[in-house]
Design a protein around this motif. Structure first.
Motif, short mmCIF file in Angstrom:
data_model
loop_
_atom_site.label_atom_id
_atom_site.label_comp_id
_atom_site.label_asym_id
_atom_site.label_seq_id
_atom_site.Cartn_x
_atom_site.Cartn_y
_atom_site.Cartn_z
N ALA A 12 0.63 -1.23 -0.16
CA ALA A 12 0.41 -0.21 -0.36
C ALA A 12 0.85 1.41 0.13
N GLY A 13 1.72 1.78 0.09
CA GLY A 13 3.05 2.49 0.75
C GLY A 13 4.30 2.59 -0.76
N ASP A 14 4.05 1.30 -1.20
CA ASP A 14 5.49 1.46 -1.81
C ASP A 14 6.47 2.19 -2.67
N GLY A 15 7.55 2.31 -2.52
CA GLY A 15 8.25 4.32 -3.14
C GLY A 15 7.29 5.25 -2.06
N VAL A 16 6.44 5.10 -1.14
CA VAL A 16 6.70 6.36 -0.64
C VAL A 16 8.05 6.48 0.13
N THR A 17 8.20 8.11 0.13
CA THR A 17 9.78 8.40 0.71
C THR A 17 9.41 9.49 1.78
N LEU A 18 9.99 10.06 3.03
CA LEU A 18 10.35 11.00 3.81
C LEU A 18 11.27 11.32 3.68
N SER A 19 11.24 12.57 3.01
CA SER A 19 13.60 12.95 2.74
C SER A 19 13.24 13.43 4.19
N ARG A 20 15.18 14.09 4.55
CA ARG A 20 15.56 14.91 5.82
C ARG A 20 15.15 16.04 5.18
N GLY A 21 14.61 16.97 4.72
CA GLY A 21 14.23 18.54 4.52
C GLY A 21 12.63 18.60 4.38
N ASP A 22 11.32 17.20 4.35
CA ASP A 22 10.63 16.88 4.57
C ASP A 22 10.55 17.08 6.06
N LEU A 23 11.41 16.36 6.95
CA LEU A 23 11.25 16.21 8.40
C LEU A 23 12.35 16.94 8.68
N VAL A 24 12.90 18.02 8.57
CA VAL A 24 13.05 18.99 9.14
C VAL A 24 11.53 20.05 9.18
N ARG A 25 10.75 20.81 8.03
CA ARG A 25 10.14 21.33 7.50
C ARG A 25 8.99 21.07 9.40
N MET A 26 8.71 19.61 9.50
CA MET A 26 7.51 19.56 9.75
C MET A 26 8.05 19.64 10.87
N ILE A 27 9.08 19.07 12.11
CA ILE A 27 9.60 19.86 13.57
C ILE A 27 9.60 21.29 13.79
N ALA A 28 10.14 21.91 12.62
CA ALA A 28 9.88 23.69 12.60
C ALA A 28 9.10 23.64 12.88
N SER A 29 7.66 23.76 12.27
CA SER A 29 5.83 23.43 12.62
C SER A 29 5.74 22.58 13.94
N TYR A 30 6.55 21.69 14.43
CA TYR A 30 6.09 21.51 15.88
C TYR A 30 6.33 22.19 16.65
N TYR A 31 7.95 22.79 16.68
CA TYR A 31 8.49 23.60 17.35
C TYR A 31 8.07 24.87 17.82
N ALA A 32 6.99 25.80 16.54
CA ALA A 32 6.48 26.91 16.79
C ALA A 32 5.09 26.04 17.62
N ALA A 33 4.68 25.06 17.62
CA ALA A 33 3.43 25.11 17.61
C ALA A 33 3.83 24.94 19.45
N HIS A 34 5.40 24.60 19.91
CA HIS A 34 5.15 24.56 21.17
C HIS A 34 5.51 25.97 21.85
N GLY A 35 5.58 26.93 20.77
CA GLY A 35 7.00 27.93 20.94
C GLY A 35 7.79 27.97 21.34
N TRP A 36 8.05 27.06 21.05
CA TRP A 36 9.81 27.25 21.00
C TRP A 36 10.46 27.56 19.92
N THR A 37 11.86 28.04 20.22
CA THR A 37 12.74 29.18 19.16
C THR A 37 12.59 27.77 17.87
N PRO A 38 13.26 28.05 16.77
CA PRO A 38 13.44 27.39 15.09
C PRO A 38 14.34 26.19 15.60
N GLU A 39 14.85 27.15 16.62
CA GLU A 39 16.11 26.33 16.83
C GLU A 39 15.89 25.01 18.18
N GLY A 40 14.51 24.88 18.24
CA GLY A 40 14.18 24.07 19.24
C GLY A 40 14.77 24.26 20.89
N ALA A 41 14.84 25.79 21.36
CA ALA A 41 14.64 25.79 22.67
C ALA A 41 13.74 26.43 23.26
#
Ligand code: SF4
Lengths: 285, 609
Positions: free
Chosen positions: B558-587
């Protein structure tokens, strides 16, 4: 010509074993489907039901008349229907178990009634009183026949000016005579589903599988709701915890077409090549 | 004192047997509530900065909650919190047992253990305090056998929570368990083992009144009734083992160390295959649901099995034999090791073998191949005993990868050192984010973010910025449940866990807690754990996934060939830090530390009034 349509649904569905009005057909119930099809080519629709009969939801402008003398055959149901449609010039009559009733056949019957009281479809030597158009003014004649216990439709046709629309004319607009097809038995119902919809597999997981007692259920449907209605029909143990009786997933259940993303819109299209996968939303450990 | 609390923790130094009382002020309790919140707060207050996880001065905290002892279903739980020897970050695990109720009966809200005993000891806690008893006779026993012996010695009313042989030998993913329930993840068993404490026995009957008894009873009745409804039917009827075929179908079933997302022998090791065996259902103490399914093997052994053990000891290691998986699970239970980390580390070693990365390493010569059931059982035994290849595997996949070097580290299936649970992140990309950022490492229970991936309309194969707020909100809800503490399997029962949690907490404590305050508690607990990790050396680079998952496409129907790139993960992490009110570096900004009232654990000066 102001066209009326009356849909009889008060039959006892004895051979079917359950009320035909409620049989799922695609994303609808059989009565809803027939009403939608006649409404598309008639100005006014009346459903004739048994007193107290529970009906699936219908559009607001569809009226319901009650057949006060049920079990009198089709003639009995015509009377309250035609009375309710007295303002129409002529009325197409059908029953809720005719899933393939079509505008082409309805148009043909209305075209043939012009200088007659009735236009009735005929095939294989039989007349089809519920594939016919009647003038409302035949009601007194109908009432006389009913009072005399003369319930066979042919007695009416002998008494009033009747146009018989033969098989040749019907096949010109409906080559397979689908519009005359009734679903009276479970077999006929399955057959009608098979004519209307592709087969697709519903894969069941966790308690859905355990309760249904099987992993894969083949259904005939082309939308999510259609598939879920069939699933509820074929696996009654899944209602109400997995699918609701009216074709929605219960809370905490998810459906996916082919396993990628999850869908919940009732009219999500389904095709035979991608199975519908039903899983619990609480998928984590 | 608010209802539901004693207002004190008991600190025991097992080095000299000294005990001291740690008063817990109302305002502290209201800020962190209990469970993982209170445990993290005590850890932050008591652990020396940079302490080695297995050093005597490293505290092991057992934190209760105000709900323990109440009639609220699933509330007989406790959190175990310490610096994890596997991740060197915060390690917090939950367990469920009457142990929680007895410990609360000792008149404490938490127990803190530091020091190292001169010889193997049993820590005995009752209403009078704590003492050490010799436990040499328990050494080498499984926790279950030790428990039996301790209760035979002290009396049946005592409860026990202890380690198996793996904890004694400081296996970095050793568990602590009682009544067959493990505080499983992060190697907390090694922390207790490092203190030479085989286990903790507790008994106590001191009551701890709740503020509004009638209201608590009414809420408890309502919750119990709902807990028996359709939202928990799956857990009651089949248990979590039924997830295996679901994950397999969704191409999310980690197979052969994440080389594929579906397994050709999934049916053979499915929950459905297990249910062909005789089984019984068991309940944690004070639980109406009873999700535990214990299967009897052909040899007559009763084995409790959950999805995580099934996936990790089955498909992850290429094992398609139900009996082997059950035997492996029993072995992990007896040894006292975390099934996920055990399976993850062995599967990693198996792949290294397959790729020739073990060549020339005599001590790893017996690492089995994928699918070798006998080999798996042998290696698990050796991990518990720290013998041969088991000694290196007992260090977990990250350390093993670092030791092997070369191409190995990119294949090691961990985040921050904690092995990944049974969901291929590429197939569930909100969960992927949750795994990458979780403070205790690759952990599904601290976010439960897979629910977002299964939401109609969400695209589980796509990483986008909407996932950050979803993962952050899921973490907040999980932190509330883990601080209250209530079982995660209730989550489908709640329409709004924050509002209902606030109502329960108010009724028990007498505080007037509303939904907004409950949400703030969740945010506070998430941020507190993060702050502690920062203090212990966290860097931005740690919030990631194993490189192979970011470089190789998913394999599985059902998911053959699906990828998750480092860039995609980094962007998601940035949105996660922001959602918690942390800095873009996660501090965590000082202003947020103050807003959340974490000044006292973050070393941030309070603003002068
Ligand atoms: S639902 Fe299961 S894990 Fe949760 S408290 Fe009950 S028995 Fe324990």
């Amino acid at each position: 010509m102001r066209r009326g349509a009356l849909v009889l649904c008060g039959g006892r569905s004895r051979r079917m074993g359950r009320d035909k009005a409620w049989l799922p057909f695609g994303g609808e119930r059989l009565l809803q489907r027939v009403v939608a099809r006649v409404a598309a080519c008639c100005d006014e629709v009346v459903v004739v039901a048994r007193p107290g009969q529970e009906l699936p939801p219908l559009p607001a402008d569809v009226r319901v008349a009650h057949d006060e003398l049920p079990d009198q055959g089709p003639l009995g149901g015509l009377v309250p229907g035609l009375r309710a449609l007295a303002a129409c010039d002529a009325c197409f009559a059908t029953s809720c178990d005719a899933p393939f009733v079509s505008a082409a056949v309805i148009d043909l019957l209305f075209a043939r009634v012009t200088d007659h009281d009735v236009a009735v479809a005929e095939s294989g030597g039989f007349t089809h009183p519920l594939s016919a158009v009647y003038r409302p003014h035949v009601v007194p004649a109908l009432e006389r026949l009913l009072a005399a216990g003369r319930l066979r439709p042919v007695f009416l046709y002998d008494e009033v000016a009747t146009a018989r629309v033969d098989e040749h004319a019907l096949r010109a607009v409906d080559p397979e005579l689908d519009a005359l097809r009734n679903v009276n038995t479970p077999e006929a119902y399955e057959d009608a589903l098979a004519r209307a919809f592709p087969e697709l597999s519903v894969e069941l997981y966790d308690i859905a599988r355990a309760r249904a007692g099987r992993a894969v259920v083949p259904v005939r449907a082309d939308t999510l709701r259609g598939a879920l209605l069939q699933l509820a029909r074929l696996c009654p143990a899944l209602a109400p915890d997995v699918v609701t009786a009216d074709g929605a997933l219960a809370a905490h259940w998810r459906a996916s077409v082919g396993g990628a993303s999850f869908v919940d819109a009732p009219d999500t299209p389904l095709a035979g090549d991608a199975p519908l996968i039903v899983i619990s939303a609480l998928a984590g450990g | 004192m608010p209802g539901g609390y004693h207002g004190r923790a008991l600190h025991v130094d097992v080095g000299d047997g000294a005990t001291r009382d740690l008063p817990l002020a109302d305002d502290v309790l209201r800020r962190v509530v209990g469970g993982v919140g209170l445990g993290a707060w005590l850890l932050a207050r008591l652990a020396p900065v940079g302490v080695a996880p297995l050093a005597p001065e490293a505290p092991l905290v057992i934190a209760l909650s105000p709900l323990v002892g109440s009639p609220l279903t699933t509330s007989a739980k406790f959190a175990v919190v310490a610096k994890s020897p596997l991740t060197e970050r915060i390690g917090d695990a939950l367990a469920s047992d009457r142990f929680a109720i007895e410990l609360k009966g000792c008149g404490v809200d938490a127990l803190v253990v530091t020091g190292r005993a001169a010889a193997w000891s049993l820590l005995v806690v009752d209403e009078r305090g704590a003492r050490l008893e010799p436990a040499q006779d328990l050494v080498g026993l499984s926790s279950a056998d030790a428990e039996e012996r301790v209760r035979a010695r002290l009396g049946d009313s005592w409860r026990f929570f202890g380690i198996g042989p793996a904890g004694e030998r400081l296996v970095r993913f050793a568990t602590i368990s009682g009544d067959a329930r493990h505080a499983g993840r992060g190697g907390l068993g090694a922390v207790l083992g490092s203190k030479r404490v085989k286990g903790i026995a507790v008994r106590g009957a001191r009551t701890c009144p709740v503020a509004d008894r009638e209201r608590v009873l009414a809420l408890a009745r309502d919750l119990s009734a709902r807990s028996l409804g359709p939202a928990t039917a799956k857990y009651r009827e089949l248990g979590t083992v039924t997830n295996l075929l679901v994950m397999n179908r969704l191409a999310a079933l980690p197979t052969r160390n994440f080389q594929a997302g579906s397994f050709e022998h999934a049916d053979a090791v499915s929950g459905e295959a297990l249910h062909a065996l005789p089984s019984v259902r068991r309940h944690c103490a004070a639980c109406t649901i009873g999700c535990e399914h214990v299967f009897t093997t052909s040899s007559g052994r009763a084995v409790r099995m959950e999805y995580e053990g099934l996936f990790a000891l089955g498909p992850l290691c290429g094992i398609g034999d139900r009996d082997v998986v059950l035997a492996a699970s029993a072995l992990c239970d007896d040894a006292g090791i975390d099934v996920i980390s055990a399976g993850g580390t062995v599967a990693f070693a198996m792949e290294c073998r397959e790729r020739g990365l073990l060549a020339g390493r005599a001590e790893l010569a017996d690492v089995p191949a994928f699918g070798d059931g006998e080999g798996l059982l042998r290696t698990l035994r050796r991990i518990a005993a720290r013998e041969a290849e088991g000694d290196l595997l007992a260090e977990g996949s990250r350390r093993l990868g670092d030791l092997l070097g070369g191409a190995a580290p990119r294949l090691a299936p961990h985040v921050k050192g904690l092995e990944l649970p049974g969901y291929d992140p590429r197939a569930m990309q909100t969960l992927a984010l949750g795994l990458a950022v979780a403070t205790r490492g690759a952990d599904h229970n601290r976010s439960s973010a897979y629910e977002e991936d299964l939401r109609p309309g969400a695209d589980r194969f796509r990483a986008d910025a909407s996932k950050g707020p979803a993962a952050a909100a899921a973490e907040v809800r999980a932190a509330v449940l883990d601080s209250l503490i209530l079982c995660k399997f209730l989550r489908g029962v709640f329409a709004d866990v924050l509002a209902e949690g606030a109502a329960m907490l108010s009724a028990v404590t007498g505080w007037d807690v509303d939904r907004a305050e409950m949400e703030r508690v969740g945010r506070r607990v998430v941020t507190l754990r993060k702050l502690w990790n920062v203090r212990e050396g966290w860097t931005r680079d740690e919030d990631t996934l194993p490189p192979r998952l970011l470089e190789e496409p998913l394999r599985g129907a059902a998911g053959d060939g699906v990828t998750l790139s480092r860039g995609d993960l980094v962007r998601m992490i940035a949105s996660y830090y922001a959602a918690h009110g942390w800095t873009p570096e996660g501090a965590v900004p000082d202003a947020l530390v103050r807003e959340l009232g974490l000044d006292d654990v973050a070393g941030v000066e309070k603003e002068s009034p």
